[in-house]
Design an enzyme around this catalytic site. Structure first.
Site, short mmCIF file in Angstrom:
data_model
loop_
_atom_site.label_atom_id
_atom_site.label_comp_id
_atom_site.label_asym_id
_atom_site.label_seq_id
_atom_site.Cartn_x
_atom_site.Cartn_y
_atom_site.Cartn_z
N THR B 156 0.96 -1.27 -0.01
CA THR B 156 -0.05 0.08 -0.18
C THR B 156 0.93 1.00 -0.08
O THR B 156 1.44 1.57 -0.93
CB THR B 156 -0.97 0.00 1.33
OG1 THR B 156 -0.27 -0.17 2.51
CG2 THR B 156 -1.92 -1.11 0.83
N LYS B 182 4.09 -6.98 3.40
CA LYS B 182 3.66 -5.59 3.29
C LYS B 182 3.34 -4.81 4.57
O LYS B 182 3.07 -5.69 5.77
CB LYS B 182 2.52 -5.40 2.29
CG LYS B 182 1.21 -5.85 2.81
CD LYS B 182 0.36 -4.78 3.72
CE LYS B 182 0.28 -3.58 3.07
NZ LYS B 182 -0.66 -2.69 4.08
N THR B 208 -1.63 -2.07 8.67
CA THR B 208 -1.94 -3.48 8.20
C THR B 208 -0.69 -4.21 7.96
O THR B 208 0.22 -3.55 7.20
CB THR B 208 -2.82 -3.67 6.92
OG1 THR B 208 -4.08 -3.25 7.91
CG2 THR B 208 -2.81 -4.88 6.66
N GLU B 294 6.28 4.41 7.19
CA GLU B 294 5.67 5.61 6.67
C GLU B 294 6.81 6.70 7.33
O GLU B 294 6.80 7.10 8.49
CB GLU B 294 4.13 5.83 7.07
CG GLU B 294 3.34 4.96 6.28
CD GLU B 294 1.85 4.91 6.48
OE1 GLU B 294 1.09 4.50 5.53
OE2 GLU B 294 1.51 5.54 7.53
N ASN B 416 -0.28 10.50 6.08
CA ASN B 416 -1.44 10.35 6.75
C ASN B 416 -2.37 11.40 6.92
O ASN B 416 -3.63 11.22 7.24
CB ASN B 416 -1.05 9.61 8.16
CG ASN B 416 -0.43 8.23 7.97
OD1 ASN B 416 -1.21 7.27 7.64
ND2 ASN B 416 0.79 8.05 8.53
N THR B 421 -10.03 10.01 2.35
CA THR B 421 -11.16 8.86 2.25
C THR B 421 -12.08 9.05 1.19
O THR B 421 -12.39 10.28 0.88
CB THR B 421 -11.78 8.79 3.55
OG1 THR B 421 -10.71 8.90 4.62
CG2 THR B 421 -12.41 7.40 3.73
#
Lengths: 421, 421
Positions: B156, B182, B208, B294, B416, B421
């Site tokens: 991702t 991942k 995740t 990240e 982030n 969304t």
């Protein structure tokens, strides 16, 4: 009859208290960095301290002073910013004792009547020559107009001073409660009273957060401590900026009794009135801390209800409040609600996914675990206000809790990556 | 005889496995977003799943498939990125079942032989028309050269693909273990096996994180699960990027037995050899995840030793690993060690401040609780390397743990706050 709106000079608006804030060179550019607060008569004192195992020297000192067999009779509080006197070993404790002693000398107070607060960098010994000069000059400028300077002198990375003031009537006697606080980073207070164990006594997960509250109410020492514990539980212990519980967090409450009300003691009807006023002052200060969190662009209020217990609700709300993913999404004004549920889901409490409801402001996003088609514009509006409200209803009980935090911005990283040791 | 250096195409370097990675439009710009991994024969499967109470539909599905009374006989795994199929209610579960069914149809596999993994946005229903086309095209391009594409298709916000490969000899038979993973954000795996309760079974606090590991070893289903649990405990469950445990974290391990070694079963001497090789693969993947966190500019290894128990050491190390103040200080190359001790102090474990030692790289900063005069240049050098090492010796026991994380940068906030969304 509480009014926490007009709070300027809060602590010296309480009759009988004087204060001062001076600059002694602990901070750069001549900023105020040493506060002195004094009461014309002996006070009863209550206190709550960090549960961090690495307690700063002033925390250890204050716990010692307030844990004696006889209630301590406190006359003054000295507080410095710029150096936390934490992780400073044996020298640190000697320096704190010397700070209290210097105040006692300057103000001609009896031994054991001065409490100490410190905030700032961890792991550096206190520059005692500067401190000595600071205490000397502060003691010469104590005044009933000094509350605001004292409020300013305890700040570190805070942008604004934090004051709250409220009045109530006990019997027919007007009583005042005034408080100041500091705290912007390393904010996730988990305070306990001095006689409790070092480990967290509540459902709290885990800044330096300092607060001094003074009142002229006449309250017995036991009731004063009980009231402070109840007020802190729903105020300072419900705030998080970064989840980092400091080595120095302390709330001190002094009650002089000068108002002359009939003593508030076990079973007094007046206890609830006093507690409500104290709680209003503490909640106001707690919300001011969250709103002034390092780099904050929003105050975020998280309400969790329908949990199995209040403790579960608090744990879930605090997990949301400390989630970097939730906090960056709010900074980005993004209704990424999956991050909110993911945080609740990892908090370790009981949930029933199919019974969960979620709201952003007044906009419902999830109903009984099913995602709703929501109005994206209404959501963006709910995120574009200074105060963002998140509500989760877990649908499995009657437990509830309210927690305050702030969003997580570029500025937070800048402040903390460029704060050089 | 482990070698995890040359790992390209890791999962298809294990004899008997084919893989593919295709683009079906879940992600923008034609990026690979659907992976298919297939074994020419039935495999024994072991798995560990997130302890998050809001488990994604594919997690619920896989738990159901692997919790039957008879060991499942798995032939394939389908994994998509771009949509997590989490918090998607009843429709989400139906979509996951359909994904498995589509693979079974395309590859002519028996019912109940396909596991599903998803990662991406939470709370959106799966675009099943795209998924159907993706599974169809992936099933047509499965090959023994497809491992790298599969590794890419599960990413991702990751910048780099994560692969690890190692060999060992069981009896006189060479055995291969290959894995992909991942994970870059929402990384704080807290994995448990399917039969354990939803709450965390260990001292783990709580992205995740997805991983698929395959081997041609012949291992009984019970030993395979035991080996995976032991390996995950010191690898994936020791990594944190942001402290946010995902709804989708899953590690799947398939063992075909094609190598033809004597079965590794309870009491086999060969178990330790297999476990060591599997652990090497898992630790390599876990460290790759932390290094690609990240916005990360450093891989940070935190070692806590001298704790009362291993569990205490892990808890302290994870509290340091998730402290925003520690992580921003490392980003700023600032040896602000007080933040490290403050994090250990709030972790809730037993410490004796006066016995604590602290090192940054090889530079000792604290000895028996007393701050040392350290060489600032040596400290800056220790912080200016890609891999930063923090060591704390609590001096009160023999408990120890090693945890990996990354620093906290402006880029983390950007990723982030601007992930819409």
């Amino acid at each position: 009859m509480t009014d926490v709106k007009n709070s300027e000079g809060a602590i010296t608006r309480v009759p009988g208290f004087r204060a001062a804030g001076v600059s002694c060179g602990l901070k750069d550019n001549g900023q105020l960095d040493l506060a002195l607060i004094e009461c014309g008569q002996e006070t009863n004192a209550a206190a709550m301290f960090t549960t961090n195992a690495f307690k700063a020297a002033p925390v250890e000192f204050d716990i010692g002073l307030l844990s004696g067999t006889e209630p301590a009779r406190i006359r003054a509080i000295v507080a410095n910013s710029g150096n936390a006197n934490a992780c400073t070993g044996i020298q640190g404790l000697a320096d704190t004792r010397r700070m209290a002693g210097l105040v006692e000398e300057s103000l001609h107070l009896p031994a054991g009547s001065v409490l100490v607060l410190s905030t700032g960098i961890i792991g550096k010994h206190m520059p005692m020559t500067k401190i000595e000069a600071g205490i000397h000059s502060a003691s010469q400028v104590l005044s009933t107009a000094g509350g605001k300077n004292a409020a300013r002198a305890i700040l570190t990375t805070d942008k604004v001073i934090k004051e709250a003031f409220a009045r109530c009537v006990i019997g027919e006697v007007p009583v005042s409660v005034g408080g100041i606080a500091k705290g912007s980073g390393m904010i996730h207070p988990d305070l306990a009273s001095a006689h409790k164990s070092a480990s967290s006594p509540t459902c709290a997960l885990h800044a330096t957060m300092l607060s001094v509250i003074v009142t002229d109410a006449n309250v017995s020492p036991e009731l004063l401590q009980a009231a402070l514990e109840q007020a802190v539980k729903v105020s300072f212990n419900r705030v998080s900026v970064d989840g980092d519980t400091s080595t120095n967090d302390t709330v001190l409450l002094l009650a002089s009794g000068q108002a002359g009300n009939q003593v508030i003691d076990l079973g007094s009807d007046s206890y609830d009135t006093f507690l409500a006023t104290l709680t209003d002052v503490c909640v106001s200060l707690a919300k001011q801390i969250a709103f002034d969190g390092e780099g904050a662009t929003h105050l975020v209020e998280i309400v969790v209800k329908g949990a199995k217990s209040d403790c579960d609700a608090e744990r879930a709300a605090k997990t949301v409040a400390t989630s970097p993913l939730v906090k960056t999404a709010i900074f980005g004004r993004d209704p990424n609600w999956g991050r909110i549920l993911a945080a609740i889901g990892r908090s370790g409490i009981d949930v029933a996914p199919g019974k969960t409801g979620l709201w952003l402001g007044d906009v419902q996003l999830v109903d009984n675990g099913e995602p709703l088609d929501f109005d994206a514009n209404a959501c963006h509006e709910a995120l574009d206000t200074p105060e963002v409200k998140i509500t989760a209803d877990l649908g499995i009980g009657s437990g509830q809790a309210k927690v305050w935090t702030c969003d997580f911005s570029y500025k937070y990283v800048e402040i903390n990556a460029e704060y050089h040791t």
